[in-house]
Design a protein around this motif. Sequence first.
Motif, short mmCIF file in Angstrom:
data_model
loop_
_atom_site.label_atom_id
_atom_site.label_comp_id
_atom_site.label_asym_id
_atom_site.label_seq_id
_atom_site.Cartn_x
_atom_site.Cartn_y
_atom_site.Cartn_z
N ARG A 93 1.35 -0.71 1.80
CA ARG A 93 2.37 -1.05 2.80
C ARG A 93 3.13 0.19 3.25
O ARG A 93 3.42 0.35 4.43
CB ARG A 93 3.35 -2.09 2.23
CG ARG A 93 2.84 -3.48 2.38
CD ARG A 93 3.92 -4.49 2.02
NE ARG A 93 3.35 -5.36 1.00
CZ ARG A 93 3.76 -5.46 -0.25
NH1 ARG A 93 4.79 -4.78 -0.67
NH2 ARG A 93 3.15 -6.25 -1.09
N ARG A 94 3.47 1.08 2.32
CA ARG A 94 4.15 2.33 2.69
C ARG A 94 3.28 3.17 3.59
O ARG A 94 3.75 3.75 4.57
CB ARG A 94 4.54 3.12 1.44
CG ARG A 94 5.79 2.66 0.76
CD ARG A 94 6.27 3.67 -0.26
NE ARG A 94 5.23 4.09 -1.20
CZ ARG A 94 5.00 3.53 -2.38
NH1 ARG A 94 5.74 2.52 -2.78
NH2 ARG A 94 4.04 3.97 -3.16
N GLY A 95 1.99 3.24 3.30
CA GLY A 95 1.07 4.01 4.13
C GLY A 95 0.93 3.43 5.52
O GLY A 95 0.78 4.16 6.50
N MET A 96 0.99 2.13 5.64
CA MET A 96 0.87 1.48 6.95
C MET A 96 2.11 1.70 7.79
O MET A 96 2.04 1.75 9.02
CB MET A 96 0.58 0.00 6.78
CG MET A 96 -0.80 -0.28 6.20
SD MET A 96 -1.08 -2.00 5.86
CE MET A 96 -1.34 -2.60 7.51
N ASN A 122 0.90 -5.61 -12.41
CA ASN A 122 1.74 -4.48 -12.04
C ASN A 122 0.94 -3.42 -11.29
O ASN A 122 1.43 -2.83 -10.32
CB ASN A 122 2.39 -3.85 -13.28
CG ASN A 122 3.52 -4.73 -13.80
OD1 ASN A 122 4.11 -5.50 -13.04
ND2 ASN A 122 3.81 -4.61 -15.07
N ALA A 123 -0.29 -3.17 -11.72
CA ALA A 123 -1.13 -2.19 -11.04
C ALA A 123 -1.47 -2.67 -9.63
O ALA A 123 -1.45 -1.89 -8.67
CB ALA A 123 -2.41 -1.95 -11.84
N MET A 124 -1.76 -3.96 -9.51
CA MET A 124 -2.08 -4.52 -8.19
C MET A 124 -0.86 -4.47 -7.27
O MET A 124 -0.99 -4.12 -6.10
CB MET A 124 -2.58 -5.94 -8.33
CG MET A 124 -3.07 -6.55 -7.05
SD MET A 124 -3.70 -8.19 -7.33
CE MET A 124 -5.40 -7.90 -6.96
N ARG A 125 0.32 -4.79 -7.81
CA ARG A 125 1.54 -4.72 -7.02
C ARG A 125 1.81 -3.29 -6.58
O ARG A 125 2.24 -3.05 -5.46
CB ARG A 125 2.73 -5.24 -7.83
CG ARG A 125 3.17 -6.60 -7.36
CD ARG A 125 4.47 -6.99 -8.00
NE ARG A 125 4.11 -7.82 -9.15
CZ ARG A 125 4.82 -7.95 -10.24
NH1 ARG A 125 5.95 -7.31 -10.38
NH2 ARG A 125 4.42 -8.73 -11.22
N GLY A 126 1.55 -2.34 -7.46
CA GLY A 126 1.75 -0.93 -7.12
C GLY A 126 0.82 -0.48 -6.01
O GLY A 126 1.23 0.24 -5.10
N ARG A 127 -0.43 -0.92 -6.06
CA ARG A 127 -1.38 -0.57 -4.98
C ARG A 127 -0.98 -1.19 -3.65
O ARG A 127 -1.07 -0.56 -2.61
CB ARG A 127 -2.78 -1.02 -5.37
CG ARG A 127 -3.44 -0.09 -6.34
CD ARG A 127 -4.89 -0.45 -6.53
NE ARG A 127 -5.15 -0.35 -7.96
CZ ARG A 127 -5.80 -1.22 -8.69
NH1 ARG A 127 -6.32 -2.29 -8.15
NH2 ARG A 127 -5.97 -1.03 -9.97
N MET A 128 -0.55 -2.45 -3.69
CA MET A 128 -0.13 -3.13 -2.46
C MET A 128 1.11 -2.46 -1.87
O MET A 128 1.22 -2.30 -0.66
CB MET A 128 0.14 -4.61 -2.74
CG MET A 128 -1.11 -5.40 -3.07
SD MET A 128 -2.31 -5.37 -1.73
CE MET A 128 -1.50 -6.40 -0.56
N SER A 129 2.03 -2.06 -2.73
CA SER A 129 3.23 -1.38 -2.26
C SER A 129 2.88 -0.04 -1.62
O SER A 129 3.41 0.31 -0.57
CB SER A 129 4.20 -1.17 -3.43
OG SER A 129 5.33 -0.48 -3.00
#
Length: 66
Positions: free
Chosen positions: A13-16, A3-10
Amino acid sequence: MWNAMRGRMSALRRGMRNDNGMTTSEYAMGTIAACAFAAVLYKIVTSGTVSGALEAVIGKALDAQF
């Protein structure tokens, strides 16, 4: 952990995707660069040496026998 890894990836992606104003600044820099290039080219073409060479080429072309 996942969940933490998914949160970081999300968040990544929002930042990009958040590139507000980038196209406007790119157009502005392109316009400034084009104007600077045109000014340099104008100075080169209107210089004595290049102007004389252009006049000679045009004069030869106009005096050509057909």
